[in-house]
Design an enzyme around this catalytic site. Structure first.
Site, PDB file in Angstrom:
ATOM      1  N   SER A 575     -44.276 -73.306  35.459  1.00 41.43           N
ATOM      2  CA  SER A 575     -45.263 -72.589  34.664  1.00 41.43           C
ATOM      3  C   SER A 575     -44.856 -72.472  33.210  1.00 41.43           C
ATOM      4  O   SER A 575     -44.633 -73.468  32.541  1.00 41.43           O
ATOM      5  CB  SER A 575     -45.518 -71.225  35.284  1.00 41.43           C
ATOM      6  N   ASP A 661     -55.523 -74.710  40.738  1.00 43.15           N
ATOM      7  CA  ASP A 661     -54.773 -73.813  39.863  1.00 43.15           C
ATOM      8  C   ASP A 661     -55.725 -73.159  38.863  1.00 43.15           C
ATOM      9  O   ASP A 661     -56.413 -73.839  38.115  1.00 43.15           O
ATOM     10  CB  ASP A 661     -53.695 -74.596  39.112  1.00 43.15           C
ATOM     11  N   HIS A 707     -51.616 -71.608  42.012  1.00 38.68           N
ATOM     12  CA  HIS A 707     -50.498 -71.323  41.113  1.00 38.68           C
ATOM     13  C   HIS A 707     -49.544 -70.285  41.692  1.00 38.68           C
ATOM     14  O   HIS A 707     -48.350 -70.315  41.427  1.00 38.68           O
ATOM     15  CB  HIS A 707     -51.052 -70.819  39.777  1.00 38.68           C
TER      16      HIS A 707
END
Length: 744
Positions: A575, A661, A707
């Site tokens: 991330s 995501d 995510h």
């Protein structure tokens, strides 16, 4: 929940372009990828991610200035532009999926072996761990494999009563995220979330001989019972939580809005103090807090403000004996300190200091009990337990085992409990249970005999000197039997954003790498939270490049000390950690041979320029506002991974992304991969030397998972895929990079 500060930190870790399946605080949120008992077992209050953002598009929607008489033409042009953008996105997605399917076939045997090894380690070290238990009166509530179960606290025969089943209730595929029991145990509220979405649904069950669904509330983030039949909850929409509602389960049922946050930078959640006297409405930005109190004895009264938000001041509230205990950054130094004030006079001018942390000490968590307060601290890489006794006004500091790198409080200890239970772990040490007794004033390990102790791993803590002379901590793990460490493969971990620590909890795949002879290094660079609030501030906005300098210094020190060398070094990040990982690939590609990224945030500038995206305004306190500040725009452009790709010799890159995501849109990753591939080909074409190597730029797009969460099977496959990438780097055979054809 143990303490709303923990909620705040977890929210930070989940609101980033992050989180982290690793957590962090866990990280990030961090949701551990290897679920216990093959189901999502979370802290009863943990919320690993707080909301969802719709996927972006491969090209920006163009805005046309339509003159009089040309509106229809402009409309057609806009539709054509959008259609072309969607088609390009679909073509790129299909192309990448076909490419991955072709590449992954050659790794089937290795992937199978790695999956089997990870499953073996999981069964050996973590399968035995019990689900978190909530003791409520004479009952114990817990979750296993999609069931919420209840047993009597004094029942040693294993009799359980099924209260809720995700499958039987029509929520097949969802996992239980949070549980709250009403004070009289007549109602149970639970939130459910699917693996491919961040949207949660709150289900309220009426308990009894035959439990049944009383109400279903969609899009709920946090919730707490104020009384036996009054529930407060926050609604979630487009990655934002800004409204608080109250709903009743009395004879006259109704729901009403009780609080609305107007500032888009702030996120709202609900917490109940440990003594159950107050609910707190917590409105937090990345740097500022505001808290409102709801008296549980009078749940229909309007919330009361504790202290109006003051820029740069974070605070969180607990309650004991008609006094508020306030964990806050107020005052100098701007690090956390524990203060208190009377419930009747809660303004900042009335806050009195109870305890201040030492310099460069990180507060990880705080837990309130009736007569004690426990602080979990980190200093110089080691964990400590500080016990504050309110009656005797004493403080006892206990250093925890030196191998420990992370801890997890057990869920909902009773306010009057005489014992605090928690688990200690590290990336290569499975969780071990400990208890601190207030009566005995000692720490006891409650070891499970069936869990082997890891004896073959050595832990080293180092300090690297960064460009500005700042000392940056590094935690290193390697097999004690390894010889010639300079020839061993090295996997470097980095994050460095949002004040979130690197996730240092146990991962089966990390232990597998140690057993395979790898060295693991965790670089605690500025921008993260390992050394407190100042450490984060020194690495955000106009200080982001300091994190890059820190990472470079860490890798160089590791090589200088004989921990591997550049041609055996891989870098991994998830991330927001993708910012530093991508940046060092541009600035110092010669330091590393390969990079493994998970849902990486690699296009900071374009994202922060698009204020219509739910998180862009909220995250200006982390990255800056390039639209309002030209210097900020230039600064971001100076380090943004996407904008600094250039023709040069890059390391090979393996990226895992998620089709669903909602935090890091897939479109940005697709653009990054296309640009990176072009740069490597351009460089190879220009040099035209015999034996030139084109690095592999591989993108694995997961159709399931998101995510923040994925199923056990998805996580296992993903870990195996990333691990075989690591293993491929270990062999370092000439076939790893693709050879440039001589006719190019």
């Amino acid at each position: 929940m143990c303490w709303t500060a923990k909620s705040f930190v977890r929210w930070l870790s989940s609101s980033v372009k992050y989180y982290p399946k690793d957590n962090h605080l866990q990280a990030l949120c961090l949701c551990t990828k290897t679920k216990l008992n093959k189901c999502h077992i979370l802290d009863w209050s943990r919320s690993p991610c707080n909301s969802a953002v719709p996927p972006g598009r491969i090209l920006s929607w163009r805005l046309f200035s339509c003159k009089e008489g040309t509106k229809d033409l402009c409309k057609r042009e806009k539709i054509a532009s959008v259609t072309a953008s969607e088609l390009l996105y679909k073509d790129l997605l299909k192309s990448e999926q076909e490419n991955w399917n072709k590449i992954s076939r050659s790794y089937k045997a290795m992937t199978k072996r790695i999956k089997e090894k990870i499953e073996e380690l999981h069964n050996k070290y973590t399968l035995h761990l019990e689900s978190p238990r909530i003791r409520f009166g004479g009952n114990v509530y817990f979750e296993e494999n999609g069931y919420i179960l209840c047993s009597k606290a004094d029942d040693d025969k294993g009799n359980v009563h099924i209260l809720f089943s995700t499958e039987d209730m029509g929520f097949s595929g969802a996992y239980i995220k949070r549980i709250r029991i009403s004070p009289d145990e007549r109602y149970l509220a639970t939130s459910l979330q699917s693996e491919n979405s961040e949207e949660a649904t709150c289900v309220i069950m009426k308990l009894g001989d035959v439990p049944f669904v009383e109400e279903v509330i969609p899009n709920v983030f946090s919730f707490e019972w104020a009384t036996n039949d009054v529930l407060y909850y926050t609604s979630q929409k487009n990655l934002k939580c800004q409204n608080v509602f109250m709903t009743t389960f009395t004879n006259e049922k109704y729901t009403k809005l009780v609080y609305t946050e107007q500032d888009a930078r702030f996120f709202v959640d609900i917490y109940r103090t440990k003594d159950r006297r107050f609910l707190t409405i917590n409105s937090n930005s990345k740097t500022t807090s505001e808290v409102w109190l709801i008296d549980c004895r009078h749940p229909f009264k309007l919330p009361v403000l504790v202290q109006a938000r003051t820029k740069g001041v974070i605070y969180h509230v607990e309650h004991r004996n008609n006094e508020l205990y306030i964990l806050t950054s107020y005052g100098e130094p701007a690090e956390y300190k524990l203060m208190k004030a009377s419930v009747a006079s809660t303004g900042m001018e009335n806050w009195q200091l109870v305890y201040a942390l030492e310099e460069k000490t990180k507060l990880i968590d705080l837990e309130m009990f009736r007569d004690h307060c426990i602080m979990f601290l980190q200093k110089a890489g080691y964990l400590y337990l500080n016990v504050i006794a309110f009656v005797s006004h004493s403080v006892q500091s206990i250093q925890l085992p030196t191998w420990a790198c992370a801890f997890e409080l057990e869920s909902h200890p009773e306010h009057a409990s005489s014992t605090c239970y928690f688990q200690l772990t590290s990336p290569v040490h499975p969780p071990r249970r400990f208890a601190y007794s207030f009566k005995e004033n000692n720490l006891i390990e409650q070891a499970a005999e069936e869990v082997p102790i890891i004896m073959n791993c050595h832990t080293t803590r180092l300090l690297a000197k960064s460009k500005d002379e700042t000392l940056v901590p590094i935690t290193v793990f390697h097999n004690v039997n390894s010889k010639e460490l300079h020839r061993k493969p090295l996997l470097v971990h980095v994050y460095g954003a949002y004040g979130i620590d690197l996730n240092m909890s146990f991962k089966e795949e990390k232990l597998m790498l140690i057993e395979e002879g790898w060295i693991l290094a965790y670089c605690h660079v500025r921008g993260g939270g390992e050394l407190g609030l100042r450490w984060h501030k020194d690495g955000c906005q106009h200080n982001k490049l300091k994190g890059l300098h820190d990472l470079k210094a860490c890798i160089m020190l590791l090589h200088e000390l004989g921990f591997s060398q550049p041609k055996y070094t891989a870098l991994t990040a998830a991330s927001a950690g993708g910012v530093l990982a991508g940046a060092i690939c541009n600035s110092d590609p010669e330091l590393i041979r390969a990079v493994v990224l998970q849902a990486p945030f690699v296009d900071v500038l374009n994202t922060m320029m698009k204020t219509h995206l739910p998180l862009s305004i909220e995250e200006q306190e982390e990255w800056g506002n390039p639209l309002a500040d030209e210097e900020c725009m230039k600064y971001i452009k100076n380090y943004c991974p996407y904008h600094n790709i250039k023709p040069q010799c890059y390391p090979s890159v393996f990226i895992t992304a998620y089709e669903n995501d909602q935090r890091v849109p897939l479109t940005g990753i697709l653009r990054y991969v296309q640009k990176l591939r072009k740069a490597t080909l351009d460089h190879a074409s220009r040099t035209r030397k015999k034996g030139n190597w084109i690095p592999n730029i591989i993108l694995d797009i997961q159709a399931s998972g998101s995510h923040c969460d994925s199923s056990w099977e998805d996580s296992l496959n993903e870990n195996a895929g990333q691990a075989h990438t690591h293993a491929k780097r270990q062999t370092l055979q000439p076939t790893f990079p693709q050879r440039l054809p001589q006719d190019q």
